[in-house]
Write a protein that holds these residues in place. Structure first.
Motif, PDB file in Angstrom:
ATOM      1  N   UNK A 116      -8.648  21.351  -1.339  1.00 12.10           N
ATOM      2  CA  UNK A 116      -8.298  22.401  -0.389  1.00 12.10           C
ATOM      3  C   UNK A 116      -7.902  21.786   0.950  1.00 12.10           C
ATOM      4  N   UNK A 117      -8.677  20.793   1.374  1.00 14.22           N
ATOM      5  CA  UNK A 117      -8.400  20.143   2.659  1.00 14.22           C
ATOM      6  C   UNK A 117      -7.075  19.401   2.631  1.00 14.22           C
ATOM      7  N   UNK A 118      -6.834  18.643   1.561  1.00 15.29           N
ATOM      8  CA  UNK A 118      -5.600  17.865   1.450  1.00 15.29           C
ATOM      9  C   UNK A 118      -4.377  18.768   1.411  1.00 15.29           C
ATOM     10  N   UNK A 119      -4.508  19.915   0.753  1.00 14.96           N
ATOM     11  CA  UNK A 119      -3.379  20.830   0.578  1.00 14.96           C
ATOM     12  C   UNK A 119      -3.006  21.574   1.859  1.00 14.96           C
ATOM     13  N   UNK A 120      -3.975  21.744   2.745  1.00 17.66           N
ATOM     14  CA  UNK A 120      -3.735  22.600   3.910  1.00 17.66           C
ATOM     15  C   UNK A 120      -3.858  21.889   5.247  1.00 17.66           C
ATOM     16  N   UNK A 121      -4.268  20.631   5.234  1.00 17.26           N
ATOM     17  CA  UNK A 121      -4.535  19.917   6.471  1.00 17.26           C
ATOM     18  C   UNK A 121      -3.721  18.626   6.487  1.00 17.26           C
ATOM     19  N   UNK A 122      -2.813  18.510   7.453  1.00 11.11           N
ATOM     20  CA  UNK A 122      -1.932  17.347   7.514  1.00 11.11           C
ATOM     21  C   UNK A 122      -2.726  16.059   7.663  1.00 11.11           C
ATOM     22  N   UNK A 123      -3.750  16.095   8.516  1.00  8.60           N
ATOM     23  CA  UNK A 123      -4.566  14.902   8.727  1.00  8.60           C
ATOM     24  C   UNK A 123      -5.220  14.450   7.431  1.00  8.60           C
ATOM     25  N   UNK A 124      -5.753  15.400   6.660  1.00  8.25           N
ATOM     26  CA  UNK A 124      -6.391  15.044   5.399  1.00  8.25           C
ATOM     27  C   UNK A 124      -5.380  14.526   4.389  1.00  8.25           C
ATOM     28  N   UNK A 125      -4.199  15.099   4.393  1.00 13.26           N
ATOM     29  CA  UNK A 125      -3.152  14.630   3.487  1.00 13.26           C
ATOM     30  C   UNK A 125      -2.782  13.179   3.791  1.00 13.26           C
ATOM     31  N   UNK A 126      -2.674  12.864   5.068  1.00 10.79           N
ATOM     32  CA  UNK A 126      -2.365  11.491   5.460  1.00 10.79           C
ATOM     33  C   UNK A 126      -3.500  10.546   5.077  1.00 10.79           C
ATOM     34  N   UNK A 127      -4.734  10.999   5.286  1.00  8.91           N
ATOM     35  CA  UNK A 127      -5.877  10.182   4.900  1.00  8.91           C
ATOM     36  C   UNK A 127      -5.909   9.963   3.391  1.00  8.91           C
ATOM     37  N   UNK A 128      -5.541  10.990   2.640  1.00 12.37           N
ATOM     38  CA  UNK A 128      -5.563  10.882   1.186  1.00 12.37           C
ATOM     39  C   UNK A 128      -4.606   9.773   0.723  1.00 12.37           C
ATOM     40  N   UNK A 129      -3.397   9.748   1.288  1.00 15.42           N
ATOM     41  CA  UNK A 129      -2.443   8.714   0.883  1.00 15.42           C
ATOM     42  C   UNK A 129      -2.893   7.326   1.341  1.00 15.42           C
ATOM     43  N   UNK A 130      -3.551   7.245   2.485  1.00 17.23           N
ATOM     44  CA  UNK A 130      -4.099   5.953   2.898  1.00 17.23           C
ATOM     45  C   UNK A 130      -5.209   5.516   1.940  1.00 17.23           C
ATOM     46  N   UNK A 131      -5.960   6.491   1.453  1.00 19.08           N
ATOM     47  CA  UNK A 131      -7.001   6.180   0.480  1.00 19.08           C
ATOM     48  C   UNK A 131      -6.427   5.641  -0.819  1.00 19.08           C
ATOM     49  N   UNK A 132      -5.330   6.231  -1.277  1.00 16.35           N
ATOM     50  CA  UNK A 132      -4.672   5.732  -2.487  1.00 16.35           C
ATOM     51  C   UNK A 132      -4.185   4.304  -2.266  1.00 16.35           C
ATOM     52  N   UNK A 133      -3.685   4.026  -1.067  1.00 19.04           N
ATOM     53  CA  UNK A 133      -3.257   2.661  -0.759  1.00 19.04           C
ATOM     54  C   UNK A 133      -4.425   1.699  -0.858  1.00 19.04           C
ATOM     55  N   UNK A 134      -5.611   2.148  -0.448  1.00 19.96           N
ATOM     56  CA  UNK A 134      -6.782   1.280  -0.545  1.00 19.96           C
ATOM     57  C   UNK A 134      -7.140   0.984  -1.998  1.00 19.96           C
ATOM     58  N   UNK A 135      -6.968   1.973  -2.872  1.00 21.93           N
ATOM     59  CA  UNK A 135      -7.280   1.758  -4.280  1.00 21.93           C
ATOM     60  C   UNK A 135      -6.406   0.669  -4.904  1.00 21.93           C
ATOM     61  N   UNK A 136      -5.224   0.443  -4.327  1.00 21.32           N
ATOM     62  CA  UNK A 136      -4.342  -0.576  -4.875  1.00 21.32           C
ATOM     63  C   UNK A 136      -4.985  -1.957  -4.876  1.00 21.32           C
ATOM     64  N   UNK A 137      -5.909  -2.160  -3.967  1.00 21.54           N
ATOM     65  CA  UNK A 137      -6.616  -3.440  -3.901  1.00 21.54           C
ATOM     66  C   UNK A 137      -7.357  -3.744  -5.202  1.00 21.54           C
TER      67      UNK A 137
END
Length: 226
Positions: free
Chosen positions: A143-164
């Motif tokens: 819900x947060x990722x879908x409606x909150x720009x800040x959370x959406x940006x954090x989500x993609x940064x989190x995916x980048x971290x998983x690449x490690x």
């Protein structure tokens, strides 16, 4: 193409950014050096636990900071010493209470040699287990990722971290993609949104059908073609 021969194409894909961590004077991952630091860390952890409980019970939109601090037994001013707002509290709750289980699954996927349809199916079933164990919190996060720009940006940064944690996966994706990092992001986005539909009981099929169908996308991306 072997994993080794794809190294150059995928180099640099891992470690693109890092998960936005909530602010704190003393990160939970290291031991406090003073009594004050120990108290700060204990207070932060209380807030994280309280946030997790509130988001789980009421969702992202309906949870207020006032409810979080009441649950934690602290003040609004103390909350803002640790977090800029509700979004950061949610991100920290996931990172420090649930993320380790997700990282474990990424390690398992990366360690498969070779990737097989059966292996990926089992991995996907385990990933769904992780989400199901924190069903309501996972729904709140979506819900947060879908409606909150800040959370959406954090989500993609989190995916980048998983690449490690998935260098071999990135090397395999590099065999068929000019941008394996973005390919990985899109696979994760598809999985995350699909899981949200499943957790909210919007998917029309059974759990087994959901796991099998979602796993096919990762199978097609990773299993070597004969």
């Amino acid at each position: 193409m072997s994993r080794k021969t794809a190294n150059k194409k995928a180099s640099g894909a891992a470690g693109v950014g890092s998960l936005a961590q909530a602010r704190a004077s003393v990160p939970l991952e290291r031991e406090p050096r003073t009594l004050r630091e120990e108290q700060q860390r204990a207070t932060r952890y209380k807030l994280i636990q309280a946030a997790f409980k509130c988001f789980t019970h009421k969702g992202f939109h309906d949870t207020t900071i006032a409810e979080i601090v009441k649950e934690a037994g602290t003040s609004r001013a103390t909350f803002y010493l640790h977090f800029a707002g509700k979004s950061e509290a949610l991100a920290a709750s996931w990172a420090e209470l649930e993320q380790s289980r997700m990282i474990e699954q990424w390690h398992k996927l990366d360690a498969m040699d070779p990737w097989t349809e059966a292996g990926i199916h089992g991995w996907m079933a385990n990933m769904i287990d992780v989400w199901e164990d924190a069903r309501n919190f996972a729904i709140a996060s979506n819900q947060a990722v879908s409606s909150n720009i800040e959370m959406s940006q954090q989500w993609f940064r989190g995916i980048s971290e998983y690449m490690e944690y998935v260098p071999n996966v990135l090397r395999r994706l590099a065999q068929d993609s000019d941008n394996p990092a973005y390919r990985f992001m899109m696979l994760c986005t598809q999985m995350d949104r699909s899981v949200f539909m499943y957790l909210t009981e919007s998917f029309p099929g059974t759990r087994d059908e959901f796991v099998a169908t979602l796993g096919e996308f990762w199978r097609d991306a990773l299993v070597e073609r004969s």
